[in-house]
Design an enzyme around this catalytic site. Structure first.
Site, PDB file in Angstrom:
ATOM      1  N   GLN A 184       1.010  -1.501  -0.084  1.00 27.90           N
ATOM      2  CA  GLN A 184       0.259   0.140   0.161  1.00 27.90           C
ATOM      3  C   GLN A 184       0.477   1.356   0.369  1.00 27.90           C
ATOM      4  O   GLN A 184       2.059   1.808   0.719  1.00 27.90           O
ATOM      5  CB  GLN A 184      -0.963   0.255   1.326  1.00 27.90           C
ATOM      6  CG  GLN A 184      -2.362   0.888   0.999  1.00 27.90           C
ATOM      7  CD  GLN A 184      -2.732   1.782   2.345  1.00 27.90           C
ATOM      8  OE1 GLN A 184      -1.998   1.710   3.540  1.00 27.90           O
ATOM      9  NE2 GLN A 184      -4.389   0.682   2.702  1.00 27.90           N
ATOM     10  N   CYS A 199      -6.064   6.758   5.237  1.00 27.26           N
ATOM     11  CA  CYS A 199      -5.101   7.046   6.405  1.00 27.26           C
ATOM     12  C   CYS A 199      -4.967   8.615   7.286  1.00 27.26           C
ATOM     13  O   CYS A 199      -5.240  10.177   6.904  1.00 27.26           O
ATOM     14  CB  CYS A 199      -3.718   6.828   6.322  1.00 27.26           C
ATOM     15  SG  CYS A 199      -2.812   6.789   7.810  1.00 27.26           S
ATOM     16  N   GLY A 211      -9.031  -5.771  10.622  1.00 24.74           N
ATOM     17  CA  GLY A 211      -7.355  -5.085  11.155  1.00 24.74           C
ATOM     18  C   GLY A 211      -7.612  -5.383  12.890  1.00 24.74           C
ATOM     19  O   GLY A 211      -6.946  -6.462  13.277  1.00 24.74           O
ATOM     20  N   ARG A 212      -8.089  -4.279  13.741  1.00 20.97           N
ATOM     21  CA  ARG A 212      -7.831  -4.664  14.618  1.00 20.97           C
ATOM     22  C   ARG A 212      -8.619  -6.167  15.479  1.00 20.97           C
ATOM     23  O   ARG A 212      -7.352  -6.930  16.483  1.00 20.97           O
ATOM     24  CB  ARG A 212      -8.432  -3.860  15.976  1.00 20.97           C
ATOM     25  CG  ARG A 212      -8.155  -2.648  15.276  1.00 20.97           C
ATOM     26  CD  ARG A 212      -9.279  -1.303  16.396  1.00 20.97           C
ATOM     27  NE  ARG A 212     -10.580  -1.610  15.703  1.00 20.97           N
ATOM     28  CZ  ARG A 212     -11.616  -1.018  15.409  1.00 20.97           C
ATOM     29  NH1 ARG A 212     -11.042   0.007  16.672  1.00 20.97           N
ATOM     30  NH2 ARG A 212     -11.812  -0.612  14.485  1.00 20.97           N
ATOM     31  N   ASN A 220     -15.058  -2.980   5.410  1.00 17.26           N
ATOM     32  CA  ASN A 220     -13.995  -3.030   6.044  1.00 17.26           C
ATOM     33  C   ASN A 220     -14.481  -2.852   7.948  1.00 17.26           C
ATOM     34  O   ASN A 220     -15.127  -1.449   7.021  1.00 17.26           O
ATOM     35  CB  ASN A 220     -12.761  -2.404   6.027  1.00 17.26           C
ATOM     36  CG  ASN A 220     -11.980  -2.363   6.792  1.00 17.26           C
ATOM     37  OD1 ASN A 220     -12.056  -1.688   7.122  1.00 17.26           O
ATOM     38  ND2 ASN A 220     -11.489  -3.145   7.873  1.00 17.26           N
ATOM     39  N   GLY A 221     -14.153  -2.992   9.074  1.00 19.27           N
ATOM     40  CA  GLY A 221     -14.754  -2.225   9.995  1.00 19.27           C
ATOM     41  C   GLY A 221     -15.313  -3.158  10.958  1.00 19.27           C
ATOM     42  O   GLY A 221     -16.874  -3.604  10.608  1.00 19.27           O
ATOM     43  N   ASP A 222     -15.136  -2.876  12.377  1.00 24.49           N
ATOM     44  CA  ASP A 222     -15.315  -3.856  13.389  1.00 24.49           C
ATOM     45  C   ASP A 222     -16.111  -4.952  13.071  1.00 24.49           C
ATOM     46  O   ASP A 222     -16.680  -5.936  14.279  1.00 24.49           O
ATOM     47  CB  ASP A 222     -16.936  -2.819  13.469  1.00 24.49           C
ATOM     48  CG  ASP A 222     -16.525  -1.747  13.986  1.00 24.49           C
ATOM     49  OD1 ASP A 222     -14.835  -1.603  14.043  1.00 24.49           O
ATOM     50  OD2 ASP A 222     -17.542  -1.153  14.394  1.00 24.49           O
ATOM     51  N   LYS A 268      -7.835   1.783  -0.936  1.00 20.48           N
ATOM     52  CA  LYS A 268      -8.356   1.591   0.285  1.00 20.48           C
ATOM     53  C   LYS A 268      -8.788   2.769   0.445  1.00 20.48           C
ATOM     54  O   LYS A 268      -7.778   3.834   0.824  1.00 20.48           O
ATOM     55  CB  LYS A 268      -7.604   1.150   1.492  1.00 20.48           C
ATOM     56  CG  LYS A 268      -7.901   1.310   3.154  1.00 20.48           C
ATOM     57  CD  LYS A 268      -8.590   0.171   3.086  1.00 20.48           C
ATOM     58  CE  LYS A 268      -8.664   0.012   4.674  1.00 20.48           C
ATOM     59  NZ  LYS A 268      -8.003   0.450   5.854  1.00 20.48           N
TER      60      LYS A 268
HETATM   61  C1  LIG Z   1      -2.711  -0.846  14.536  1.00 25.41           C
HETATM   62  C2  LIG Z   1      -3.319   0.098  12.970  1.00 25.41           C
HETATM   63  C3  LIG Z   1      -2.878  -0.677  11.778  1.00 25.41           C
HETATM   64  C4  LIG Z   1      -3.055   0.217  10.936  1.00 25.41           C
HETATM   65  N1  LIG Z   1      -2.427   0.273   9.130  1.00 25.41           N
HETATM   66  C5  LIG Z   1      -3.198   0.787   8.245  1.00 25.41           C
HETATM   67  C6  LIG Z   1      -2.833   0.803   7.376  1.00 25.41           C
HETATM   68  O1  LIG Z   1      -1.065   1.119   6.891  1.00 25.41           O
HETATM   69  N2  LIG Z   1      -3.655   1.074   5.945  1.00 25.41           N
HETATM   70  C7  LIG Z   1      -4.740   1.400   6.013  1.00 25.41           C
HETATM   71  O2  LIG Z   1      -5.518   1.300   5.001  1.00 25.41           O
HETATM   72  N3  LIG Z   1      -5.343   0.774   7.072  1.00 25.41           N
HETATM   73  C8  LIG Z   1      -4.891   0.746   8.305  1.00 25.41           C
HETATM   74  N4  LIG Z   1      -5.514   0.094   9.249  1.00 25.41           N
HETATM   75  C9  LIG Z   1      -6.896   0.821   9.761  1.00 25.41           C
HETATM   76  C10 LIG Z   1      -7.856  -0.616   8.935  1.00 25.41           C
HETATM   77  O3  LIG Z   1      -7.131  -1.112   7.288  1.00 25.41           O
HETATM   78  C11 LIG Z   1      -8.680  -0.559   9.606  1.00 25.41           C
HETATM   79  O4  LIG Z   1      -9.364   0.214   7.896  1.00 25.41           O
HETATM   80  C12 LIG Z   1      -9.455  -0.244  10.484  1.00 25.41           C
HETATM   81  O5  LIG Z   1      -8.682  -1.276  11.500  1.00 25.41           O
HETATM   82  C13 LIG Z   1     -10.585  -0.672  11.402  1.00 25.41           C
HETATM   83  O6  LIG Z   1     -11.253  -2.094  10.527  1.00 25.41           O
HETATM   84  P1  LIG Z   1     -10.795  -3.233  12.341  1.00 25.41           P
HETATM   85  O7  LIG Z   1     -12.518  -3.080  12.359  1.00 25.41           O
HETATM   86  O8  LIG Z   1     -11.083  -4.514  10.984  1.00 25.41           O
HETATM   87  O9  LIG Z   1      -9.750  -2.893  13.014  1.00 25.41           O
HETATM   88  C14 LIG Z   1      -4.512   0.499  10.650  1.00 25.41           C
HETATM   89  C15 LIG Z   1      -5.541   0.504  11.587  1.00 25.41           C
HETATM   90  C16 LIG Z   1      -4.499  -0.569  13.030  1.00 25.41           C
HETATM   91  C17 LIG Z   1      -5.513  -0.632  14.387  1.00 25.41           C
END
Ligand SMILES: Cc1cc2nc3c(=O)[nH]c(=O)nc-3n(C[C@H](O)[C@H](O)[C@H](O)COP(=O)(O)O)c2cc1C
Length: 283
Positions: free
Chosen positions: A30, A60, A184-185, A160-162, A99
């Protein structure tokens, strides 16, 4: 996420983020930047390194990224965002994806206008995190926005999300019609989430949660790789938060956290994990 400008300049730290193993394929990198020239050069470098996908970051929220006009800041300048993506598509012959968040803030939500433009330009798929830059990680990821994005997009949308469980992933796919999910998380310290998602999607009802012993063993392998890759000092620094994530919810997690925090070198860290593993086998 790597800086396109850093990659183009040959910055060593940025370069080191590009290493991968063949078994990780298909693999994407990315890029973030606000300069089409930097994005084009970096995309070509990534293609030459063997990446399968270039993903452009339009989401971001970090201050140091938006201050440069990149990441979510581009959602306030959709023409520039579209030009960046178009430049990347013209520069390479591998897949290019995006993204994005839904907008800069609620009044400026732009995803329903921007997604069809990106799809027309030729992006291969779009991942939507339906929060605004302004909301950061507050509130809920509004999956209804993913459903609307799917409606206006002629290319696959990844939601994506949650997502916290396999069932959540299945529910997002069913409720929104999205083509894939991004997590992600929930994967931090819990890589088994991907097995759970795969089980839930294929309709397998399993209670396939890892044992305590497996969680600690995988944690230890992971920490070893962190230290191999980053070296002792930075490896230990990063290991602390990963150990906290891997042991979350295990009995005695608080004690492990305190001890790891005070550990001075890798043998102390592995000693703490070994002791906890022995207790879990004995217990
Ligand atoms: C520690 C961390 C690092 C992340 N790094 C990126 C990244 O490099 N690029 C990106 O598009 N999103 C990044 N995200 C965002 C996640 O891709 C995602 O959009 C966001 O956490 C919501 O999804 P989730 O609820 O599954 O965590 C990051 C999130 C976290 C918590």
């Amino acid at each position: 996420m790597v800086s396109a400008e850093g990659l183009r300049r040959g910055d060593r730290k940025t370069e080191s983020m590009l290493s991968f193993e063949d078994e990780e394929r298909p693999i994407g990198v990315q890029l973030f930047d606000d300069s089409p020239d930097a994005i084009a050069d970096a995309a070509q470098i990534a293609q030459d390194r063997g990446f399968d996908i270039i993903d452009i970051n339009l989401g971001c929220p970090a201050r140091k990224v938006v201050r440069k006009g990149a990441g979510a800041r581009l959602l306030r300048n959709p023409e520039r965002a579209a030009r960046l993506v178009e430049t990347a598509i013209e520069a390479v012959n591998i897949s290019v994806s995006v993204k994005m968040r839904s907008g800069w803030d609620e009044p400026e939500e732009i995803y329903l206008e921007l997604i069809p433009i990106l799809a027309d330009i030729g992006v291969d798929f779009i991942t939507l995190h339906p929060r605004t830059r302004e909301s950061m990680f507050r509130g809920k990821s509004d999956w209804n926005k993913i459903r609307l994005a799917v409606k206006v997009s002629k290319v696959p949308v990844v939601g994506n999300g949650d997502i916290r469980t396999g069932r959540d992933a299945k529910r997002m796919l069913d409720e929104t019609g999205c083509s894939g999910v991004m997590i992600g998380r929930a994967s931090l310290g819990y890589p088994w989430i991907f097995r759970e998602v795969s089980d839930a999607i294929s309709g397998r009802i399993t209670d396939n949660r890892p044992s305590e012993e497996e969680r600690l063993r995988v944690c230890e392998d992971y920490i070893r790789e962190l230290i191999d890759f980053y070296g002792e000092r930075k490896g230990i620094f990063l290991a602390r938060k990963h150990i906290i994530w891997f042991t979350k919810g295990l009995p005695g997690a608080k004690i492990i956290r305190e001890r790891v925090f005070n550990a001075r070198n890798s043998s102390e860290v592995f000693g703490i994990l070994d002791q906890r593993k022995a207790e879990s086998v004995a217990g």
